[in-house]
Write a protein that holds these residues in place. Structure first.
Motif, short mmCIF file in Angstrom:
data_model
loop_
_atom_site.label_atom_id
_atom_site.label_comp_id
_atom_site.label_asym_id
_atom_site.label_seq_id
_atom_site.Cartn_x
_atom_site.Cartn_y
_atom_site.Cartn_z
N ASP A 111 -0.26 -23.68 -4.15
CA ASP A 111 -0.35 -22.24 -4.39
C ASP A 111 -1.18 -21.62 -3.27
OD1 ASP A 111 -2.82 -23.23 -5.09
OD2 ASP A 111 -2.53 -22.95 -7.24
N LEU A 112 -1.83 -20.52 -3.52
CA LEU A 112 -2.57 -19.84 -2.47
C LEU A 112 -3.73 -20.70 -1.97
CD1 LEU A 112 -2.75 -16.24 -4.00
CD2 LEU A 112 -1.18 -17.07 -2.23
N PRO A 113 -4.11 -20.54 -0.69
CA PRO A 113 -5.26 -21.29 -0.16
C PRO A 113 -6.53 -20.98 -0.96
CG PRO A 113 -4.03 -20.23 1.60
CD PRO A 113 -3.48 -19.68 0.32
N HIS A 114 -7.39 -21.99 -1.07
CA HIS A 114 -8.65 -21.84 -1.80
C HIS A 114 -9.82 -21.93 -0.84
CE1 HIS A 114 -5.89 -23.12 -5.06
NE2 HIS A 114 -6.62 -22.30 -5.79
N PRO A 115 -10.93 -21.28 -1.16
CA PRO A 115 -12.11 -21.37 -0.30
C PRO A 115 -12.72 -22.77 -0.27
CG PRO A 115 -12.58 -20.09 -2.29
CD PRO A 115 -11.11 -20.30 -2.26
N VAL A 116 -12.53 -23.56 -1.33
CA VAL A 116 -13.01 -24.94 -1.35
C VAL A 116 -11.81 -25.86 -1.15
CG1 VAL A 116 -14.20 -26.73 -2.66
CG2 VAL A 116 -14.90 -24.33 -2.90
N THR A 117 -11.86 -26.69 -0.12
CA THR A 117 -10.70 -27.52 0.24
C THR A 117 -11.13 -28.95 0.52
OG1 THR A 117 -9.63 -25.60 1.26
CG2 THR A 117 -8.74 -27.77 1.80
N ILE A 118 -10.36 -29.90 -0.01
CA ILE A 118 -10.54 -31.30 0.38
C ILE A 118 -9.72 -31.52 1.63
CG2 ILE A 118 -10.24 -33.70 -0.29
CD1 ILE A 118 -10.52 -32.89 -3.18
N GLU A 119 -10.40 -31.71 2.75
CA GLU A 119 -9.70 -31.90 4.01
C GLU A 119 -9.10 -33.30 4.12
OE1 GLU A 119 -9.28 -29.41 5.88
OE2 GLU A 119 -10.85 -28.01 5.28
N SER A 120 -9.82 -34.29 3.63
CA SER A 120 -9.32 -35.66 3.63
C SER A 120 -10.04 -36.45 2.55
CB SER A 120 -9.51 -36.33 5.00
OG SER A 120 -10.88 -36.47 5.29
N LEU A 121 -9.35 -37.47 2.04
CA LEU A 121 -9.93 -38.32 1.00
C LEU A 121 -9.22 -39.66 1.01
CD1 LEU A 121 -11.65 -38.92 -1.55
CD2 LEU A 121 -9.85 -37.81 -2.90
N SER A 122 -9.98 -40.73 1.09
CA SER A 122 -9.40 -42.07 1.00
C SER A 122 -10.28 -42.92 0.09
CB SER A 122 -9.29 -42.72 2.38
OG SER A 122 -10.56 -42.96 2.94
N GLY A 248 -13.47 -16.26 -10.03
CA GLY A 248 -12.15 -16.84 -10.27
C GLY A 248 -12.00 -18.22 -9.65
N GLU A 249 -10.76 -18.66 -9.50
CA GLU A 249 -10.45 -20.00 -9.01
C GLU A 249 -10.83 -20.14 -7.54
OE1 GLU A 249 -6.30 -22.40 -8.41
OE2 GLU A 249 -6.63 -21.49 -10.40
N VAL A 250 -11.55 -21.21 -7.21
CA VAL A 250 -11.97 -21.42 -5.82
C VAL A 250 -11.47 -22.74 -5.24
CG1 VAL A 250 -14.03 -19.99 -6.07
CG2 VAL A 250 -14.17 -22.45 -6.54
N GLY A 251 -10.95 -23.64 -6.07
CA GLY A 251 -10.46 -24.92 -5.57
C GLY A 251 -9.52 -25.57 -6.57
N CYS A 252 -8.59 -26.41 -6.08
CA CYS A 252 -7.63 -27.05 -6.98
C CYS A 252 -7.12 -28.34 -6.34
CB CYS A 252 -6.46 -26.10 -7.25
SG CYS A 252 -5.23 -26.73 -8.42
N VAL A 253 -6.95 -29.39 -7.16
CA VAL A 253 -6.47 -30.68 -6.66
C VAL A 253 -5.64 -31.38 -7.74
CG1 VAL A 253 -8.53 -31.93 -7.43
CG2 VAL A 253 -7.18 -32.81 -5.50
N HIS A 254 -4.63 -32.14 -7.30
CA HIS A 254 -3.83 -33.00 -8.18
C HIS A 254 -4.17 -34.46 -7.88
CE1 HIS A 254 -1.20 -29.97 -9.91
NE2 HIS A 254 -0.96 -29.48 -8.70
N ILE A 255 -4.30 -35.28 -8.93
CA ILE A 255 -4.56 -36.71 -8.77
C ILE A 255 -3.61 -37.49 -9.65
CG2 ILE A 255 -6.24 -38.56 -9.17
CD1 ILE A 255 -8.44 -36.54 -8.53
N HIS A 256 -3.02 -38.56 -9.09
CA HIS A 256 -2.19 -39.49 -9.86
C HIS A 256 -2.85 -40.87 -9.82
CE1 HIS A 256 0.83 -36.33 -9.45
NE2 HIS A 256 1.58 -36.98 -10.32
N VAL A 257 -2.80 -41.58 -10.96
CA VAL A 257 -3.43 -42.89 -11.02
C VAL A 257 -2.83 -43.68 -12.19
CG1 VAL A 257 -5.33 -42.22 -12.55
CG2 VAL A 257 -5.67 -44.07 -10.89
N THR A 258 -2.85 -45.00 -12.05
CA THR A 258 -2.41 -45.88 -13.14
C THR A 258 -3.56 -46.79 -13.53
OG1 THR A 258 -0.09 -45.86 -12.44
CG2 THR A 258 -0.80 -47.69 -13.82
N LEU A 259 -3.84 -46.86 -14.83
CA LEU A 259 -4.89 -47.73 -15.35
C LEU A 259 -4.26 -48.92 -16.07
CD1 LEU A 259 -7.35 -45.11 -16.92
CD2 LEU A 259 -7.28 -45.98 -14.57
#
Length: 260
Positions: A111-122, A248-259
């Motif tokens: 969606d629209l860009p957010h002021p808080v962003t995860i640039e990279s994650l490993s 209002g909304e400042v950041g958003c992320v989706h995560i997928h995982v299997t337990l």
């Protein structure tokens, strides 16, 4: 149709519902085995004109009220969904368990860009064994100062029979909303220095957070055993996390995982 009239098709459906609700999460296997047997149950269900997962149809001569048929159909589908997650109300205790976390992936929300962003994650290794060590590297940037109130809204869904079932918020687990600043104060005691390696890299662990970029190179953390209810300790999940402040909304992320 009279109020006291008995109907064999209806009775068979109620028997089916009782078997579903009392199963040990083998609903699908139970259904397949009985359908493949060619026995009386299969003939009766065909005679009643019923199929699971599709619209309930009833032969005209049965004169079964449409509202009653749709209500029973909805009840059967509810049982399938309910058994997919197991009866949460009966799982009152938390289990200290060993977990394997597989297939971790993440993405920013489309969606629209957010002021808080995860640039990279490993995160590694794959699978992650809990309790055990995990290696994390992350870069997060914010174009605004982040102050209280800062809320984190999580939507947790579990995959079942190809569909995503939303897990409700129960005992602070599931699809819940948290005060992000309070969470940080709980994890990291107020008045004490942030733990390593956050301290070394100048990454704050309490609100507020000022404009800028925080970068954590590959660092090893130990994750202790996590007490989880049995209905949450295995399966494929997806999480949507939304961070919001007073505007209002400042950041958003989706995560997928299997337990497992």
């Amino acid at each position: 149709m009279t109020g006291c009239r008995s109907h064999s098709g209806t009775e068979n459906l109620y028997e089916l519902a009782e078997k579903m609700s009392g199963s040990d999460l083998s609903v699908l296997k139970w259904k397949r085995s009985h359908e493949n047997s060619g026995g009386a149950l299969k003939k009766e269900r065909r005679a009643a004109g019923t199929t699971l997962g599709r619209r309930l149809t009833v032969p005209h001569e049965d004169n079964l009220d449409t509202l009653q048929a749709h209500t029973l159909h909805s009840f059967l589908i509810f049982l399938l969904t309910f058994r997919a997650m197991e009866p949460i109300s009966s799982q009152t205790s938390l289990l200290q368990t060993h977990l394997y976390v597989r297939g971790f992936s993440w993405s920013t929300c489309d969606d629209l860009p957010h002021p808080v962003t995860i640039e990279s994650l490993s995160i590694s290794p794959d699978p992650i064994h809990i309790p055990g060590d995990v290696t994390v590297a992350v870069v997060i940037s914010t174009s605004i100062d982040l102050e209280r109130p800062l809320m984190l809204n999580l939507t947790l869904e579990k995959k079942f029979l190809g569909a995503w079932i939303k897990i409700p918020c129960l005992d602070n687990l599931g699809s819940c909303t948290y005060d992000a600043c309070d969470l940080l104060d709980t994890w990291f005691p107020v008045g004490q220095p942030c733990p390593e390696p956050l301290l070394t890299y100048g990454i704050p662990c309490h609100c507020p957070f000022i404009v800028g970029t925080s970068s954590l190179p590959s660092s090893v953390f130990y994750i202790p055993a996590i007490p989880l209810p049995s209905w949450l300790e295995s399966g494929t999940y997806r999480v949507k996390g939304i961070l919001s402040n007073a505007q209002g909304e400042v950041g958003c992320v989706h995560i997928h995982v299997t337990l497992a």
